[in-house]
Design an enzyme around this catalytic site. Sequence first.
Site, short mmCIF file in Angstrom:
data_model
loop_
_atom_site.label_atom_id
_atom_site.label_comp_id
_atom_site.label_asym_id
_atom_site.label_seq_id
_atom_site.Cartn_x
_atom_site.Cartn_y
_atom_site.Cartn_z
N GLU A 165 61.42 73.94 -3.82
CA GLU A 165 60.37 74.86 -3.40
C GLU A 165 60.79 76.30 -3.70
OE1 GLU A 165 58.14 74.59 0.58
OE2 GLU A 165 59.55 76.24 0.89
N ASP A 190 55.24 77.85 -3.96
CA ASP A 190 54.73 77.94 -2.60
C ASP A 190 54.01 79.25 -2.35
OD1 ASP A 190 54.42 77.00 0.07
OD2 ASP A 190 56.07 78.30 0.69
N LYS A 244 51.85 65.08 5.34
CA LYS A 244 51.08 65.44 6.54
C LYS A 244 50.03 64.37 6.80
CE LYS A 244 51.86 70.35 5.68
NZ LYS A 244 51.26 71.64 5.29
N ARG A 256 34.26 47.77 15.56
CA ARG A 256 34.85 49.11 15.62
C ARG A 256 36.12 49.23 14.79
NH1 ARG A 256 33.81 53.36 14.57
NH2 ARG A 256 31.88 52.88 15.67
N LYS A 292 63.76 72.74 0.42
CA LYS A 292 62.88 73.78 0.96
C LYS A 292 63.71 74.95 1.49
CE LYS A 292 59.34 72.23 3.32
NZ LYS A 292 58.06 72.11 2.63
#
Length: 294
Positions: free
Chosen positions: A211, A232, A150, A115, A182
């Site tokens: 950004e 963005d 992320k 596994r 940002k």
Amino acid sequence: MQELDMTISSADGLDWEEARSHVSAALDEDLAWGPDATTIATIGADATGTAAIVSREHGCLAGLPLAVLALQITAERDGVELDIEVRLNDGATVAPGQTLLRATGPVRTLLTAERIALNYVSQLSGVATATHQWAQILQDTGITVRDTRKTIPGMRVLQKYAVRCGGGANHRMGLGDTALIKDNHIAATGSLAAAFTAVRSKFPELPVEVECDTLEQVAEAVEIGAELILLDNMAPDVVKDAVGITRPAGVRTEASGGITLYNVAGYRDTGVDYIAVGALTHSSRVLDLGFDLA
């Protein structure tokens, strides 16, 4: 036991000792509640066999060295040997029914490692496969797909390695290798220029990305000396206009926000350098692989 070819991973920046530590911790987690009771109860200690990791679908491979590590470490702990035959390298494309590796030895050891071995190669191959789809679509455009921060906690280095295996590029690895100004930083300091000056003053050698939400911000970022501008949530026509501002100044651009495989065609001729896709690491479906015991 066969020694794993270190070039499989080290050639693309995967730290071997870190990978071994990660796999060891994963094996410890799987055995934290006791030994593999089902396998011990049903498989004789002297039973031997051969297991193969086999692809059930088309995809792009990543994480196979970690699957091998899972097998090797389990064998070391059991005091036995496995004969491991690696059929493919990370970055290779695979088809249904294709064997990635074969391992021969005590069946108890093979099943105990199963596994964790599959978890690594399935998850990372899923990331590589998603990245490969993007890389194929963007081929010959001059645009590179790249990841974000992320990532699954604890898996960042491995997931970003998988992105590279799939033909993508990495954005910053963490908060300290590149500064990314940002909207919240701009709000806290009062202006884009103030935020940029503060970063440059405190970390003069650090690359700085800014950004921007509007063409006016893009022009300001170019003026103050940004090296890379993140565009963005801009529509393709606006991205193209932004590149018209940045390119003469030699400033690179990255489009981000709401870009998917379904609408990326609109960005192909914008001239943007990168497209950032957080879904590569936070939402990619695992590649369907099997662990078949002969």
